[in-house]
Design a protein around this motif. Structure first.
Motif, PDB file in Angstrom:
ATOM      1  N   LEU A   1       0.823  -1.212   0.000  1.00 11.27           N
ATOM      2  CA  LEU A   1       0.000   0.000   0.000  1.00 11.27           C
ATOM      3  C   LEU A   1       0.854   1.259   0.000  1.00 11.27           C
ATOM      4  CD1 LEU A   1      -2.835  -1.093   2.432  1.00 11.27           C
ATOM      5  CD2 LEU A   1      -3.025  -0.675  -0.019  1.00 11.27           C
ATOM      6  N   ILE A   2       1.945   1.241   0.748  1.00  7.90           N
ATOM      7  CA  ILE A   2       2.842   2.411   0.776  1.00  7.90           C
ATOM      8  C   ILE A   2       3.473   2.620  -0.592  1.00  7.90           C
ATOM      9  CG2 ILE A   2       5.014   3.278   1.732  1.00  7.90           C
ATOM     10  CD1 ILE A   2       4.157   1.919   4.398  1.00  7.90           C
ATOM     11  N   LEU A   3       3.934   1.543  -1.221  1.00  7.67           N
ATOM     12  CA  LEU A   3       4.531   1.671  -2.552  1.00  7.67           C
ATOM     13  C   LEU A   3       3.500   2.080  -3.594  1.00  7.67           C
ATOM     14  CD1 LEU A   3       7.007  -1.345  -2.586  1.00  7.67           C
ATOM     15  CD2 LEU A   3       7.520   1.087  -2.282  1.00  7.67           C
ATOM     16  N   SER A   4       2.261   1.650  -3.439  1.00  6.96           N
ATOM     17  CA  SER A   4       1.202   2.086  -4.363  1.00  6.96           C
ATOM     18  C   SER A   4       0.958   3.583  -4.240  1.00  6.96           C
ATOM     19  CB  SER A   4      -0.101   1.333  -4.076  1.00  6.96           C
ATOM     20  OG  SER A   4       0.046  -0.030  -4.331  1.00  6.96           O
ATOM     21  N   ALA A   5       0.966   4.089  -3.012  1.00 12.03           N
ATOM     22  CA  ALA A   5       0.789   5.534  -2.815  1.00 12.03           C
ATOM     23  C   ALA A   5       1.957   6.308  -3.423  1.00 12.03           C
ATOM     24  CB  ALA A   5       0.656   5.846  -1.332  1.00 12.03           C
ATOM     25  N   LEU A   6       3.166   5.808  -3.243  1.00 13.67           N
ATOM     26  CA  LEU A   6       4.338   6.460  -3.826  1.00 13.67           C
ATOM     27  C   LEU A   6       4.267   6.437  -5.351  1.00 13.67           C
ATOM     28  CD1 LEU A   6       7.129   7.768  -3.440  1.00 13.67           C
ATOM     29  CD2 LEU A   6       8.076   5.452  -3.449  1.00 13.67           C
ATOM     30  N   ALA A   7       3.884   5.297  -5.917  1.00 13.13           N
ATOM     31  CA  ALA A   7       3.764   5.195  -7.374  1.00 13.13           C
ATOM     32  C   ALA A   7       2.684   6.129  -7.907  1.00 13.13           C
ATOM     33  CB  ALA A   7       3.462   3.756  -7.772  1.00 13.13           C
ATOM     34  N   LEU A   8       1.596   6.284  -7.157  1.00 11.54           N
ATOM     35  CA  LEU A   8       0.533   7.198  -7.568  1.00 11.54           C
ATOM     36  C   LEU A   8       1.038   8.639  -7.609  1.00 11.54           C
ATOM     37  CD1 LEU A   8      -2.476   7.628  -8.245  1.00 11.54           C
ATOM     38  CD2 LEU A   8      -2.861   7.907  -5.805  1.00 11.54           C
ATOM     39  N   ILE A   9       1.796   9.022  -6.620  1.00 14.05           N
ATOM     40  CA  ILE A   9       2.334  10.385  -6.584  1.00 14.05           C
ATOM     41  C   ILE A   9       3.288  10.619  -7.752  1.00 14.05           C
ATOM     42  CG2 ILE A   9       3.833  11.939  -5.262  1.00 14.05           C
ATOM     43  CD1 ILE A   9       2.597  10.619  -2.710  1.00 14.05           C
ATOM     44  N   VAL A  10       4.197   9.678  -7.985  1.00 13.12           N
ATOM     45  CA  VAL A  10       5.164   9.830  -9.075  1.00 13.12           C
ATOM     46  C   VAL A  10       4.452   9.851 -10.428  1.00 13.12           C
ATOM     47  CG1 VAL A  10       7.083   8.694 -10.266  1.00 13.12           C
ATOM     48  CG2 VAL A  10       7.086   8.846  -7.778  1.00 13.12           C
ATOM     49  N   ALA A  11       3.480   8.963 -10.619  1.00 12.72           N
ATOM     50  CA  ALA A  11       2.766   8.923 -11.894  1.00 12.72           C
ATOM     51  C   ALA A  11       1.951  10.191 -12.117  1.00 12.72           C
ATOM     52  CB  ALA A  11       1.857   7.695 -11.944  1.00 12.72           C
TER      53      ALA A  11
END
Length: 89
Positions: A29-39
């Motif tokens: 979930l943390i990596l998904s949030a980070l990926a969402l921000i970067v994308a």
């Protein structure tokens, strides 16, 4: 008639395995949030620089990050649902 249920005490380390799975879900979930921000940043840069390829890659990244978050968050519910479907067959 055979009645077999999961045995949560049959093997050593089952409780620790549950803790590990919970930790992996949290990391996902943390990596998904980070990926969402970067994308979203990539999508914004692509849209503002008139680069349609970069903007479309950012949009795809947002969708993938949201899909990964849904998969991590719904994993236990999906497994329980299909477990109950399997019992009714």
């Amino acid at each position: 008639m055979i009645n077999i249920n999961p045995n949560t005490t049959g093997l050593p380390g089952i409780a620790q395995l549950g803790v590990i799975v919970g930790a992996v879900m949290t990391i996902g979930l943390i990596l998904s949030a980070l990926a969402l921000i970067v994308a979203a940043i990539v999508w914004g840069f692509g849209a503002n620089s008139s680069n349609p390829h970069l903007a479309s890659r950012g949009k795809l990244g947002v969708l993938v990050a949201c899909g990964a978050a849904v998969a991590c968050g719904a994993a236990v519910t999906l497994i329980n649902f299909f477990w109950s479907v399997g019992h009714s067959v």
